[in-house]
Design a protein around this motif. Structure first.
Motif, PDB file in Angstrom:
ATOM      1  N   GLU A  25       0.836  -1.206   0.000  1.00 37.88           N
ATOM      2  CA  GLU A  25       0.000   0.000   0.000  1.00 37.88           C
ATOM      3  C   GLU A  25       0.865   1.248   0.000  1.00 37.88           C
ATOM      4  O   GLU A  25       1.688   1.425   0.900  1.00 37.88           O
ATOM      5  CB  GLU A  25      -0.922   0.009   1.232  1.00 37.88           C
ATOM      6  N   LYS A  26       0.656   2.109  -0.998  1.00 37.38           N
ATOM      7  CA  LYS A  26       1.366   3.389  -0.995  1.00 37.38           C
ATOM      8  C   LYS A  26       0.713   4.347  -0.002  1.00 37.38           C
ATOM      9  O   LYS A  26       1.370   5.143   0.647  1.00 37.38           O
ATOM     10  CB  LYS A  26       1.332   4.016  -2.379  1.00 37.38           C
ATOM     11  N   LEU A  27      -0.611   4.266   0.068  1.00 37.27           N
ATOM     12  CA  LEU A  27      -1.377   5.171   0.924  1.00 37.27           C
ATOM     13  C   LEU A  27      -2.465   4.376   1.634  1.00 37.27           C
ATOM     14  O   LEU A  27      -3.145   3.554   1.013  1.00 37.27           O
ATOM     15  CB  LEU A  27      -2.004   6.281   0.084  1.00 37.27           C
ATOM     16  N   LEU A  28      -2.596   4.644   2.921  1.00 37.40           N
ATOM     17  CA  LEU A  28      -3.644   4.011   3.706  1.00 37.40           C
ATOM     18  C   LEU A  28      -4.348   5.101   4.503  1.00 37.40           C
ATOM     19  O   LEU A  28      -3.701   5.830   5.256  1.00 37.40           O
ATOM     20  CB  LEU A  28      -3.045   2.971   4.644  1.00 37.40           C
ATOM     21  N   SER A  29      -5.640   5.215   4.287  1.00 38.39           N
ATOM     22  CA  SER A  29      -6.421   6.226   5.007  1.00 38.39           C
ATOM     23  C   SER A  29      -7.414   5.523   5.926  1.00 38.39           C
ATOM     24  O   SER A  29      -8.138   4.630   5.478  1.00 38.39           O
ATOM     25  CB  SER A  29      -7.177   7.118   4.026  1.00 38.39           C
ATOM     26  N   VAL A  30      -7.432   5.947   7.178  1.00 36.52           N
ATOM     27  CA  VAL A  30      -8.378   5.392   8.146  1.00 36.52           C
ATOM     28  C   VAL A  30      -8.945   6.548   8.968  1.00 36.52           C
ATOM     29  O   VAL A  30      -8.341   7.618   9.041  1.00 36.52           O
ATOM     30  CB  VAL A  30      -7.713   4.360   9.085  1.00 36.52           C
ATOM     31  N   GLU A  90      -2.290  11.852  15.275  1.00 39.15           N
ATOM     32  CA  GLU A  90      -0.838  12.053  15.318  1.00 39.15           C
ATOM     33  C   GLU A  90      -0.058  10.859  14.765  1.00 39.15           C
ATOM     34  O   GLU A  90       1.175  10.930  14.643  1.00 39.15           O
ATOM     35  CB  GLU A  90      -0.378  12.365  16.740  1.00 39.15           C
ATOM     36  N   ASP A  91      -0.747   9.791  14.433  1.00 40.86           N
ATOM     37  CA  ASP A  91      -0.085   8.657  13.791  1.00 40.86           C
ATOM     38  C   ASP A  91       0.131   8.890  12.295  1.00 40.86           C
ATOM     39  O   ASP A  91       0.826   8.094  11.643  1.00 40.86           O
ATOM     40  CB  ASP A  91      -0.914   7.378  13.968  1.00 40.86           C
ATOM     41  N   SER A  92      -0.460   9.920  11.762  1.00 38.42           N
ATOM     42  CA  SER A  92      -0.284  10.217  10.338  1.00 38.42           C
ATOM     43  C   SER A  92       1.188  10.452  10.050  1.00 38.42           C
ATOM     44  O   SER A  92       1.826  11.332  10.649  1.00 38.42           O
ATOM     45  CB  SER A  92      -1.093  11.456   9.944  1.00 38.42           C
ATOM     46  N   ALA A  93       1.738   9.664   9.141  1.00 39.46           N
ATOM     47  CA  ALA A  93       3.180   9.709   8.861  1.00 39.46           C
ATOM     48  C   ALA A  93       3.475   8.731   7.738  1.00 39.46           C
ATOM     49  O   ALA A  93       2.592   8.009   7.260  1.00 39.46           O
ATOM     50  CB  ALA A  93       3.983   9.331  10.096  1.00 39.46           C
ATOM     51  N   VAL A 108      -4.578   9.525   8.981  1.00 38.63           N
ATOM     52  CA  VAL A 108      -5.655   9.282   9.936  1.00 38.63           C
ATOM     53  C   VAL A 108      -6.590  10.482   9.894  1.00 38.63           C
ATOM     54  O   VAL A 108      -6.197  11.610  10.220  1.00 38.63           O
ATOM     55  CB  VAL A 108      -5.119   9.067  11.359  1.00 38.63           C
ATOM     56  N   LEU A 109      -7.794  10.231   9.488  1.00 37.71           N
ATOM     57  CA  LEU A 109      -8.774  11.294   9.282  1.00 37.71           C
ATOM     58  C   LEU A 109      -9.577  11.546  10.550  1.00 37.71           C
ATOM     59  O   LEU A 109      -9.865  10.609  11.284  1.00 37.71           O
ATOM     60  CB  LEU A 109      -9.710  10.897   8.130  1.00 37.71           C
ATOM     61  N   PRO A 110      -9.930  12.804  10.791  1.00 33.43           N
ATOM     62  CA  PRO A 110     -10.681  13.126  12.024  1.00 33.43           C
ATOM     63  C   PRO A 110     -12.114  12.598  11.986  1.00 33.43           C
ATOM     64  O   PRO A 110     -12.635  12.304  10.943  1.00 33.43           O
ATOM     65  CB  PRO A 110     -10.649  14.660  12.063  1.00 33.43           C
TER      66      PRO A 110
END
Lengths: 113, 108
Positions: free
Chosen positions: B8-13, B80-83, B106-108
């Protein structure tokens, strides 16, 4: 963290010019590394050093040379910069002991125009 | 050949959702695996290593030799885990081989 620093932190240069990036460590580690970081490629090893005047090539060494005349300094030179060398460059040291890890410098953002 | 893949290049949760960042490796012998994290415009830093069997910032990773995987997990993601997260393998030659990285958002 002052254990490893890089200079300059940012540089813009023109195609065909030579560029030297410096990595300086204060921890007296034997192994030092230069990586480049590019989207989709992650970190790729350019060159590494396992002691003063002892260096070896990494995965993407073409167009780059290195020198290590002192334990604390590891220089990366682009003999004739090209646009494909626009990247973020990270230096790292190998901290050894009970557990081994690679410890990274803050990075140098290089833009070749 | 020693290789690390991160599919996965990008993972959004969303915040509070579980996170799993996948890492697979190819290596002959007993591997030593690591996860590194890079927060925005900061240096890469070691997050955890498999031999320590530790939990850092709520993250854990288990080495599965049968599946040659070292997935990074966290039960409840925080903003804050977004990285950028990199899986790495210490090779026979003592150098590190890094995967291409996965950007966690990590989306709000």
């Amino acid at each position: 963290d002052a254990g490893i620093t890089q200079s300059p932190r940012h540089k813009v240069t023109e195609t065909g010019t030579p560029v030297t990036l410096r990595c300086h460590q204060t921890e007296n580690h034997r192994y030092m590394y230069w990586y480049r970081q590019d989207p989709g490629h992650g970190l790729r090893l350019i060159h590494y050093s396992y002691g003063v005047k002892d260096t070896d090539k990494g995965e993407v060494s073409d167009g780059y040379s290195v020198s290590r005349s002192k334990t604390e300094d590891f220089l990366l030179t682009l003999e004739s910069a090209t646009s494909s060398q626009t990247s973020v460059y990270f230096c790292a040291i190998r901290r050894t002991g009970e557990l081994t890890e690679q410890y990274f410098g803050p990075g140098t953002r290089l833009t070749v125009t | 050949a020693q290789r690390v893949t991160q599919p996965e290049k990008l993972l959004s949760v969303f915040k509070g959702a579980p996170v799993e960042l996948k890492c697979n490796y190819s290596y002959s012998g007993s591997p030593e695996l690591f996860w590194y994290v890079q927060y925005s415009r900061q240096r890469l830093q070691l997050l955890l290593r498999h031999i320590s069997r530790e939990s850092i910032k709520g993250f854990t990773a288990d080495l599965n030799k049968g599946e040659t995987s070292f997935h990074l997990k966290k039960p409840f993601a925080q903003e804050e885990d977004s990285a950028m997260y990199y899986c790495a393998l210490k090779s026979h030659g003592q150098n590190f081989v890094f995967g291409p990285g996965t950007r966690l958002s990590v989306l709000p």
